[in-house]
Design a protein around this motif. Structure first.
Motif, mmCIF file in Angstrom:
data_model
loop_
_atom_site.group_PDB
_atom_site.id
_atom_site.type_symbol
_atom_site.label_atom_id
_atom_site.label_comp_id
_atom_site.label_asym_id
_atom_site.label_seq_id
_atom_site.Cartn_x
_atom_site.Cartn_y
_atom_site.Cartn_z
ATOM 1 N N ILE A 198 0.840 -1.196 0.000
ATOM 2 C CA ILE A 198 0.000 0.000 0.000
ATOM 3 C C ILE A 198 0.874 1.245 0.000
ATOM 4 N N ASP A 199 0.595 2.138 -0.921
ATOM 5 C CA ASP A 199 1.198 3.472 -0.910
ATOM 6 C C ASP A 199 0.084 4.435 -0.511
ATOM 7 N N TRP A 200 0.107 4.870 0.727
ATOM 8 C CA TRP A 200 -0.991 5.683 1.257
ATOM 9 C C TRP A 200 -1.069 7.061 0.611
ATOM 10 N N ASP A 201 -0.008 7.478 -0.053
ATOM 11 C CA ASP A 201 -0.010 8.791 -0.691
ATOM 12 C C ASP A 201 -0.594 8.773 -2.098
ATOM 13 N N ARG A 202 -0.913 7.582 -2.584
ATOM 14 C CA ARG A 202 -1.439 7.483 -3.946
ATOM 15 C C ARG A 202 -2.711 6.655 -3.940
ATOM 16 N N PRO A 203 -3.710 7.066 -4.707
ATOM 17 C CA PRO A 203 -4.971 6.312 -4.736
ATOM 18 C C PRO A 203 -4.818 4.981 -5.453
ATOM 19 N N GLY A 204 -5.605 4.023 -5.046
ATOM 20 C CA GLY A 204 -5.601 2.717 -5.690
ATOM 21 C C GLY A 204 -6.934 2.457 -6.357
ATOM 22 N N GLY A 235 -8.560 -17.910 -10.475
ATOM 23 C CA GLY A 235 -7.870 -17.830 -9.190
ATOM 24 C C GLY A 235 -6.823 -16.763 -9.052
ATOM 25 N N LYS A 236 -6.859 -15.737 -9.878
ATOM 26 C CA LYS A 236 -5.907 -14.642 -9.748
ATOM 27 C C LYS A 236 -6.594 -13.416 -9.155
ATOM 28 N N LEU A 237 -5.801 -12.591 -8.500
ATOM 29 C CA LEU A 237 -6.310 -11.350 -7.941
ATOM 30 C C LEU A 237 -5.487 -10.202 -8.505
ATOM 31 N N LEU A 238 -6.170 -9.218 -9.086
ATOM 32 C CA LEU A 238 -5.521 -8.014 -9.584
ATOM 33 C C LEU A 238 -5.844 -6.896 -8.606
ATOM 34 N N LEU A 239 -4.812 -6.325 -8.009
ATOM 35 C CA LEU A 239 -5.009 -5.365 -6.928
ATOM 36 C C LEU A 239 -4.094 -4.170 -7.117
ATOM 37 N N ASN A 240 -4.670 -2.989 -7.116
ATOM 38 C CA ASN A 240 -3.893 -1.749 -7.164
ATOM 39 C C ASN A 240 -3.995 -1.074 -5.807
ATOM 40 N N ALA A 241 -2.939 -1.146 -5.028
ATOM 41 C CA ALA A 241 -2.923 -0.579 -3.682
ATOM 42 C C ALA A 241 -2.176 0.745 -3.638
ATOM 43 N N GLY A 242 -2.113 1.443 -4.769
ATOM 44 C CA GLY A 242 -1.435 2.728 -4.833
ATOM 45 C C GLY A 242 -0.035 2.636 -5.393
ATOM 46 N N SER A 243 0.622 1.504 -5.167
ATOM 47 C CA SER A 243 1.985 1.326 -5.655
ATOM 48 C C SER A 243 2.026 0.717 -7.046
ATOM 49 N N GLY A 244 0.859 0.521 -7.654
ATOM 50 C CA GLY A 244 0.773 -0.096 -8.970
ATOM 51 C C GLY A 244 -0.104 -1.338 -8.893
ATOM 52 N N THR A 245 -0.505 -1.845 -10.040
ATOM 53 C CA THR A 245 -1.383 -3.018 -10.075
ATOM 54 C C THR A 245 -0.551 -4.286 -9.936
ATOM 55 N N LEU A 246 -0.886 -5.081 -8.921
ATOM 56 C CA LEU A 246 -0.152 -6.302 -8.605
ATOM 57 C C LEU A 246 -0.971 -7.523 -9.013
ATOM 58 N N VAL A 247 -0.275 -8.627 -9.262
ATOM 59 C CA VAL A 247 -0.929 -9.886 -9.618
ATOM 60 C C VAL A 247 -0.656 -10.900 -8.516
ATOM 61 N N ASN A 260 -0.617 6.178 -14.125
ATOM 62 C CA ASN A 260 -1.987 6.443 -14.572
ATOM 63 C C ASN A 260 -2.949 6.263 -13.394
ATOM 64 N N ARG A 261 -3.900 7.157 -13.292
ATOM 65 C CA ARG A 261 -4.940 7.006 -12.273
ATOM 66 C C ARG A 261 -5.910 5.944 -12.763
ATOM 67 N N ILE A 262 -6.084 4.879 -11.982
ATOM 68 C CA ILE A 262 -6.950 3.769 -12.359
ATOM 69 C C ILE A 262 -8.162 3.756 -11.439
ATOM 70 N N GLY A 314 -10.147 5.002 -16.367
ATOM 71 C CA GLY A 314 -9.721 6.154 -15.590
ATOM 72 C C GLY A 314 -9.892 7.437 -16.371
ATOM 73 N N PRO A 315 -9.292 8.512 -15.892
ATOM 74 C CA PRO A 315 -9.436 9.804 -16.571
ATOM 75 C C PRO A 315 -8.794 9.834 -17.957
ATOM 76 N N ASP A 316 -7.887 8.882 -18.244
ATOM 77 C CA ASP A 316 -7.241 8.821 -19.553
ATOM 78 C C ASP A 316 -8.030 7.994 -20.552
ATOM 79 N N GLY A 317 -9.208 7.537 -20.173
ATOM 80 C CA GLY A 317 -10.003 6.680 -21.039
ATOM 81 C C GLY A 317 -9.939 5.242 -20.555
ATOM 82 N N ALA A 318 -9.978 4.302 -21.486
ATOM 83 C CA ALA A 318 -9.881 2.877 -21.173
ATOM 84 C C ALA A 318 -8.605 2.338 -21.803
ATOM 85 N N ILE A 319 -7.750 1.757 -20.973
ATOM 86 C CA ILE A 319 -6.489 1.200 -21.452
ATOM 87 C C ILE A 319 -6.614 -0.317 -21.481
ATOM 88 N N ARG A 320 -6.234 -0.894 -22.596
ATOM 89 C CA ARG A 320 -6.394 -2.324 -22.810
ATOM 90 C C ARG A 320 -5.056 -3.039 -22.726
#
Length: 815
Positions: free
Chosen positions: A561-567, A576-588, A610-612, A632-638
């Protein structure tokens, strides 16, 4: 369809109202490309000379060069430098020693680093026989069998390192290239020819058909040659005959194809045009992607295509320079395709992509490249909800409705602002029931089999959710956050005759007295557990069922978790996978024995800045690959890939300049770093410039430096690409720098030692003079004092002698 994924972005601002519930539908076809590539555009104002560019080339150290109408440009990812040549430059080539050759208007030559490393142009005009010195543009340069061949309209100038041989042609040379070890060249009114060992041109079998038809692409195709013509399309040449080769871009490039095109290592091709950008096709001629003004290219006239060692495609243009990372697994649907506002969520349903936006539902049909908005879907859209192979959404402008292709039918309309709906939340105990939050409370709906639609069941104003998400736990109770800071609400549902009565239900607040902080909170519900986050306290909390209260708890993802950045919301996939963005980037994460274990942190690092708002994974394919959407604000990234860690072939840092004082340049790159560098004390302010020429996420590269002998530790990582030291004391130093790219890779450290000589009054000979001076002072002081004492002694002796003489005289007189 039941889903239990809820979206509260993490970080300082946890209590946001953008939460999305996702499910999966169908997988994409392997060759399908949706969205535009992430193109980087360099404007002529940025590099500071003419807009028109003709050629691109990478040197042996990864630095890029461009033939520009004004000069030759050098770019290290940070700094643009202009290298003056004899007029406008047109073409570039590199020999086996790494020397770069330049062709321009009536000029040929090469580049060589000067004393400090600045690149200088050396003309070869004096090597040309007098009768051949006049020519116009050098359209191409090739390195072939130990010689550099400069092609002009009627002459080839062949430089072997010592002399130039000229091969003239009355018909005129057109376009050529070296393919599979053979130098092919089209000659006007003759056709496609090949250069023989005795420097004559021989027509290839069937080559006469191109006597009047222009050829612009000559590229390797296995053991054949792919020939691209101006108006007749493509052909494959096997050394004996030409066979037509149909592609899906024939109509787009007819009449505007331009040289040279480029063959990619995977068997695909990029074909550039003079007016409509460039196109990528696969080995069979199937269209893959385009790079045009319609999807982000800043100019349509792509005068050249070049792929560097990192897989970056460079496109010199008539107006600037553009590049795109061909290894990138990302494309974008944004304003260039008509998606002109913020995107909160993405969903694929029956071959249509839907986007929940700040003003209605937008959609992109299969095979189309223009996003449209469904009429009547005004206002901010919450999440998409799929049920019984039907799709629903809600907006604060319209209410709750069903999406029917590219139109809608209302389920419960917003009348005079009484139902400014946001999010659709499905019950897990009875999947026929949904709870829709809105600004004045919550309404429940139940699917009526008789009418074949959801009908309103009950409503309440007792629960006004802050984030819009309402989740049901395993005991059948519903949870949500509230408008009150630091308070979660538990709803114990009341049912009357099988119908949920929201107003009669019991609502219990959980706040400070139940273990939650007196601060803003947000929550996620996944893996059958409530996860509470507080950016203000920088702590996470879980619910203790036995104690009926919340308590501080450390979850498996807390360290990321990066508390200074939104997730953004974690999303569980069907495999069975989890995609999680805790502020430090999207993790697998992978689920192993019921627990999540980190798989990798780098797959989505390219998006870490990018703000997700939300993540939507489509169903994985049989080969393990998948499509994941980031909204996000940049549209949809694929994203399309198999969640592997990206690999970067070469990532290094260069010290690109060393200067002292205001503008005295000691080192300009391009040569080995100086050894035994020594600076006088009156020039003890020094500046180092550095760069990591990756050209992938270049602006996100960070640097850390240390001056051994002065800095106590390495500097913090940051984007600064130069470091200045002022008024350094005399001594020995070692400047060190390293870089970190968007994937977290850290380059090897590069360093340069140097010394600053002491001022003259601190040199050894000055100290020797000081000692001699002191000794001299002592000597002369002692000598002077001794002389004074001796003089005083003599005066005393003379006085005594005089007095004695006077006394004796008086004694004689008395006698």
């Amino acid at each position: 369809m039941q889903e239990k994924h809820y979206s509260i972005p993490l970080g300082k601002a946890l209590c946001l109202s953008l939460i999305f519930i996702f499910s999966f539908f169908i997988s994409m076809q392997a060759q399908e490309q949706v969205g535009r590539p992430l193109i980087t555009n360099y404007k002529y104002q940025e590099y500071g000379t003419a807009p028109i560019n003709w050629w691109a080339l990478e040197d042996d150290n990864g630095i890029m060069y461009f033939a520009n109408q004004g000069d030759v440009l050098q770019f290290d990812g940070v700094n643009w430098k202009r290298i003056e040549v004899s007029g406008p430059s047109r073409s570039l080539a590199k020999d086996d020693k790494g020397t770069i050759y330049v062709g321009g208007q009536g000029a040929i030559g090469f580049l060589i680093p000067g004393e400090t490393g600045e690149m200088e142009y050396v003309s070869l005009l004096d090597k040309i026989p007098e009768e051949h010195k006049v020519f116009a543009d050098v359209w191409e340069i090739d390195y072939y069998k130990g010689r550099i061949i400069f092609r002009t309209e009627f002459k080839l100038y062949c430089w072997d390192g010592e002399s130039i041989k000229v091969i003239p042609s009355e018909q005129g040379y057109h376009v050529g290239n070296i393919v599979n070890g053979i130098y092919y060249l089209r000659i006007w009114d003759k056709g496609l020819c090949m250069l023989t060992d005795n420097d004559t041109f021989e027509l290839v079998p069937g080559g006469e058909q191109f006597a009047s038809e222009r050829i612009y692409a000559l590229l390797p195709y296995d053991d054949k040659v792919l020939v691209g013509t101006r108006t007749q399309g493509f052909f494959l040449f096997d050394g004996k005959e030409f066979t037509p080769f149909k592609t899906e871009i024939d109509e787009e490039i007819e009449g505007i194809i331009y040289l040279p095109g480029v063959a990619l290592d995977n068997g695909s091709y990029v074909i550039n045009t003079f007016g409509n950008g460039a196109y990528m096709i696969d080995h069979n001629g199937k269209y893959i992607q385009k790079y045009t003004t319609a999807n982000g290219l800043q100019d349509g006239s792509a005068t050249f295509t070049y792929v560097d060692s990192r897989g970056v495609l460079w496109m010199p243009l008539f107006n600037g320079i553009s590049s795109v990372n061909l290894n990138s697994t990302f494309t974008s649907v944004d304003a260039n395709m008509g998606l002109t506002t913020t995107v909160f969520g993405t969903y694929r349903f029956k071959d249509i992509l839907y986007f929940s936006t700040n003003n209605g539902v937008a959609y992109l049909e299969k095979g189309d490249n223009q996003v449209k908005v469904i009429p009547g879907t005004t206002g901010q859209v919450g999440n998409f909800f799929e049920y019984r192979n039907r799709l629903y959404a809600a907006t604060n402008g319209v209410g709750l409705y069903e999406i029917l292709g590219t139109s809608i039918t209302p389920v419960r309309e917003n009348i005079n602002y009484d139902f400014r709906a946001r999010f659709i939340n499905q019950s897990i105990s009875d999947t026929n029931r949904i709870l829709v939050d809105h600004q004045q409370g919550v309404r429940s709906f139940y699917f009526d089999e008789k009418v074949g639609q959801f009908v309103e069941e009950s409503s309440t104003a007792k629960l006004i959710s802050n984030g819009g998400v309402i989740v049901e736990d395993e005991d059948g109770n519903f949870w949500s956050d509230s408008q009150e800071e630091g308070v979660m609400v538990k709803m114990i549902p009341a049912y009357k005759e099988g119908k949920l009565d929201l107003d009669a239900s019991e609502y219990i607040n959980y706040g400070i007295d139940k273990g939650l902080p007196d601060a803003g909170i947000g929550f996620e519900y996944f893996n059958n557990e409530i996860h509470i986050f507080s950016g203000e306290t920088e702590k996470t909390y879980g619910f203790n069922q036995a104690a009926n209260r919340f308590e501080e708890r450390t979850f498996f993802f807390d360290e990321y978790i990066d508390w200074d950045r939104p997730g953004s919301s974690p999303v569980e996939t069907s495999d069975g996978k989890l995609l999680l963005n805790a502020g430090s980037g999207t993790l697998v994460f992978d689920k192993v024995n019921g627990k999540y274990e980190l798989s990798n942190t780098d797959t989505f690092k390219e998006l870490q800045n990018n703000r997700i708002f939300s993540i939507y994974p489509e169903e994985p394919r049989a080969d393990g690959s998948r499509v994941v959407w980031f909204s996000g604000p940049d549209g949809a990234i694929r994203y399309e890939g198999n969640l592997e860690t990206p690999s970067i072939p070469d990532f290094h840092t260069d010290i690109r300049s060393i200067s002292i004082g205001a503008d005295s340049l000691l080192y300009a790159g391009n040569i080995d770093l100086p050894e035994d560098l020594s600076l006088p004390y009156d020039e003890n302010s020094i500046t180092f410039g550095y760069a990591a020429p990756l050209y992938i996420g270049q602006k996100q590269i960070q640097y850390s430096t240390q001056l051994s002998g002065f800095d106590g530790k390495w500097s913090e990582w940051g984007p600064q690409t130069n470091r200045e030291y002022i008024n350094l004391p005399s001594g020995n130093y070692d400047f060190k720098v390293r870089a970190k790219n968007i994937y977290g890779d850290i380059s090897e450290t590069v360093s340069v030692p140097f010394g600053i000589t002491p001022p003259w009054y601190k040199t050894w000979w000055a100290y020797a003079l000081y000692v001699l001076g002191i000794l001299g002072f002592i000597y002369f002081s002692v000598k002077a004092r001794t002389s004074i004492l001796l003089n005083q002694q003599k005066v005393l002796e003379d006085t005594v002698q005089e007095r004695t003489k006077e006394a004796n005289q008086r004694l004689k007189e008395l006698a």
